[in-house]
Design a protein around this motif. Structure first.
Motif, short mmCIF file in Angstrom:
data_model
loop_
_atom_site.label_atom_id
_atom_site.label_comp_id
_atom_site.label_asym_id
_atom_site.label_seq_id
_atom_site.Cartn_x
_atom_site.Cartn_y
_atom_site.Cartn_z
N THR A 14 -13.22 16.75 -20.62
CA THR A 14 -12.80 15.53 -20.66
C THR A 14 -11.40 15.11 -19.86
OG1 THR A 14 -13.79 15.42 -22.67
CG2 THR A 14 -12.30 13.66 -22.45
N ARG A 15 -10.49 16.19 -20.21
CA ARG A 15 -9.32 15.93 -19.50
C ARG A 15 -9.50 15.98 -17.96
NH1 ARG A 15 -6.82 21.77 -21.56
NH2 ARG A 15 -7.72 22.98 -19.94
N ALA A 16 -10.38 16.99 -17.47
CA ALA A 16 -10.75 16.90 -16.05
C ALA A 16 -11.28 15.68 -15.45
CB ALA A 16 -11.62 18.13 -15.69
N ARG A 17 -12.08 15.15 -16.31
CA ARG A 17 -12.63 13.83 -15.67
C ARG A 17 -11.87 12.66 -15.90
NH1 ARG A 17 -17.84 14.61 -14.49
NH2 ARG A 17 -18.34 11.95 -14.55
N ILE A 18 -10.82 12.51 -16.93
CA ILE A 18 -10.04 11.45 -17.02
C ILE A 18 -8.83 11.70 -15.98
CG2 ILE A 18 -8.32 10.42 -18.60
CD1 ILE A 18 -9.99 11.19 -21.06
N ALA A 19 -8.36 12.83 -15.74
CA ALA A 19 -7.53 13.12 -14.61
C ALA A 19 -7.88 12.57 -13.31
CB ALA A 19 -6.95 14.52 -14.73
N ALA A 20 -9.20 12.87 -13.12
CA ALA A 20 -9.74 12.68 -11.87
C ALA A 20 -9.95 11.19 -11.64
CB ALA A 20 -11.17 13.35 -11.58
N ILE A 21 -10.26 10.48 -12.70
CA ILE A 21 -10.41 8.99 -12.46
C ILE A 21 -8.93 8.22 -12.35
CG2 ILE A 21 -10.79 6.83 -13.88
CD1 ILE A 21 -12.93 8.31 -15.23
N THR A 22 -8.00 8.97 -13.05
CA THR A 22 -6.56 8.46 -12.63
C THR A 22 -6.18 8.59 -11.40
OG1 THR A 22 -6.04 8.94 -15.11
CG2 THR A 22 -4.15 8.72 -13.50
N ALA A 23 -6.47 10.08 -10.70
CA ALA A 23 -5.98 10.32 -9.46
C ALA A 23 -6.61 9.30 -8.51
CB ALA A 23 -6.40 11.78 -8.95
N MET A 24 -8.08 9.10 -8.73
CA MET A 24 -8.58 8.26 -7.76
C MET A 24 -8.31 6.82 -7.65
SD MET A 24 -12.57 9.53 -7.83
CE MET A 24 -12.72 9.50 -9.65
N ILE A 25 -7.90 6.30 -8.76
CA ILE A 25 -7.32 4.89 -8.82
C ILE A 25 -5.93 4.94 -8.19
CG2 ILE A 25 -6.64 3.12 -10.62
CD1 ILE A 25 -8.73 4.03 -12.40
N GLY A 26 -5.13 5.95 -8.44
CA GLY A 26 -3.87 6.04 -7.99
C GLY A 26 -3.91 5.96 -6.19
N ALA A 27 -4.88 6.24 -5.81
CA ALA A 27 -5.24 6.48 -4.29
C ALA A 27 -4.79 5.12 -3.46
CB ALA A 27 -6.46 6.93 -3.73
N LEU A 28 -5.20 4.10 -4.32
CA LEU A 28 -4.80 2.67 -4.00
C LEU A 28 -3.27 2.52 -3.57
CD1 LEU A 28 -7.05 0.56 -6.40
CD2 LEU A 28 -7.47 1.19 -4.18
N ASN A 29 -2.60 3.17 -4.15
CA ASN A 29 -1.45 3.19 -3.89
C ASN A 29 -0.70 3.61 -2.53
OD1 ASN A 29 1.93 2.49 -4.66
ND2 ASN A 29 2.08 4.78 -4.74
N LEU A 30 -1.50 4.67 -1.88
CA LEU A 30 -1.15 5.26 -0.63
C LEU A 30 -1.29 4.00 0.50
CD1 LEU A 30 -3.12 8.51 -0.69
CD2 LEU A 30 -0.72 8.24 -1.02
N PRO A 31 -2.02 3.06 0.82
CA PRO A 31 -1.74 2.26 1.77
C PRO A 31 -0.48 1.30 1.61
CG PRO A 31 -3.71 1.62 0.68
CD PRO A 31 -3.43 3.11 0.20
N ILE A 32 -0.52 1.16 0.34
CA ILE A 32 0.96 0.38 0.02
C ILE A 32 2.17 1.02 0.41
CG2 ILE A 32 2.47 -0.63 -1.81
CD1 ILE A 32 -0.24 -1.01 -3.30
N ILE A 33 2.35 2.53 0.10
CA ILE A 33 3.35 3.09 0.73
C ILE A 33 3.36 2.94 2.32
CG2 ILE A 33 4.41 5.56 1.07
CD1 ILE A 33 3.07 6.10 -1.72
N LYS A 34 2.36 3.17 2.83
CA LYS A 34 2.17 3.29 4.46
C LYS A 34 2.82 1.79 5.03
CE LYS A 34 1.23 4.00 8.71
NZ LYS A 34 2.17 4.78 9.51
N PHE A 35 2.37 0.91 4.47
CA PHE A 35 2.23 -0.53 5.15
C PHE A 35 3.34 -1.42 4.57
CE2 PHE A 35 -2.27 0.83 6.19
CZ PHE A 35 -2.00 1.01 7.67
N SER A 36 4.04 -0.85 3.26
CA SER A 36 5.03 -1.80 2.74
C SER A 36 6.08 -2.28 3.44
CB SER A 36 5.48 -0.99 1.59
OG SER A 36 6.11 0.30 2.05
N VAL A 37 6.40 -1.36 4.68
CA VAL A 37 7.55 -1.98 5.63
C VAL A 37 6.93 -3.03 6.45
CG1 VAL A 37 8.62 0.21 5.61
CG2 VAL A 37 6.98 0.02 7.19
#
Length: 255
Positions: free
Chosen positions: A151-174
């Motif tokens: 259960t913890r592996a799957r919930i953590a995996a979902i959290t990590a995948m959703i969090g990946a949406l933040n990566l383009p924000i970091i890159k293109f924020s400027v």
């Protein structure tokens, strides 16, 4: 190729070969980059000596973002195919990525004080990087808070995948918002925008930090695999002892 090394035994053989290569390369590149950045590269005409923190700050933030991409990718593989090695890779990457992100935020604050007059401002790049740090910490908190391993592996995996949406924000924020950060200097159309005397040490440090990340991840994964093997052997030994004791009790004529 990846499926071939998904076998734990094959992975261990490859990892034990890569660990010293990553470790030596990381040490050599980072030390060389720092020597060049501190003693060879000339002073920046606007920032003076302060700019030299670039050789710690930029590699830390860059590799931290790559570490999160690695975490999200490993989580995806673990979630879809439920492969234990991918889950181990994600689990190993999280604390290292968090440490790199913290280092990037801390050195950014030290750089920001003389440049902007404040250690922290709610700049889009800074805020999105802080969010990434919380995502790393949140991932680790989930893994530590839920008892059931699956259960913890799957919930953590979902959290990590959703969090990946933040990566383009970091890159293109400027580019998307008004920012105190300067526009992209390394990865941009038309090539890097900084002088080659500064560029090469920065690139060396980025590759060195990347090798450091790989070295630490592999070491943690190898340690976990050894622990799993030891636990399995202990359980088998305990099972044999229990079976032997049961047989002796059954055969005892006084029982």
């Amino acid at each position: 190729m990846l499926s071939f090394f998904a076998n734990p035994i094959r992975f261990q053989s490859l990892a034990k070969w890569l660990v010293p290569i990553f470790g030596i390369t990381a040490f050599g590149l980072i030390v060389s980059a720092w020597i060049l950045g501190l003693f060879v590269v000339p002073i920046d005409y606007q920032q003076g000596e302060t700019f030299r923190i670039i050789y710690v700050h930029v590699p830390a933030v860059t590799v931290a973002s790559l570490a999160y991409a690695f975490l999200a990718s490993a989580s995806f593989v673990s979630f879809v195919w439920r492969h234990s090695l991918a889950d181990s890779a994600a689990k190993a990457a999280a604390p290292i990525g968090a440490a790199l992100t913290f280092l990037g935020l801390a050195t950014g604050a030290l750089w920001g004080k003389p440049m902007w007059g404040a250690y922290w401002v709610w700049d889009a790049r800074l805020t999105s990087t802080l969010v990434m740090f919380f995502l790393f910490v949140g991932y680790m908190a989930i893994r530590g808070a839920i008892r059931d391993e699956t259960t913890r592996a799957r919930i953590a995996a979902i959290t990590a995948m959703i969090g990946a949406l933040n990566l383009p924000i970091i890159k293109f924020s400027v580019d998307w918002w008004s920012s105190l950060h300067q526009p992209a200097s390394l990865l941009r159309a038309g090539g890097p925008g900084i002088d080659s005397s500064m560029l090469y040490p920065v690139l060396m440090a980025i590759v060195g930090y990347g090798c450091l990340f790989g070295w630490l991840v592999l070491l943690k994964m190898l340690t976990e695999l050894d622990q799993r093997r030891s636990l399995t052997l202990m359980r088998r030994a305990a099972g044999r002892i229990g079976s032997s004791a049961s047989v002796q009790t059954t055969e005892d004529p006084n029982a």
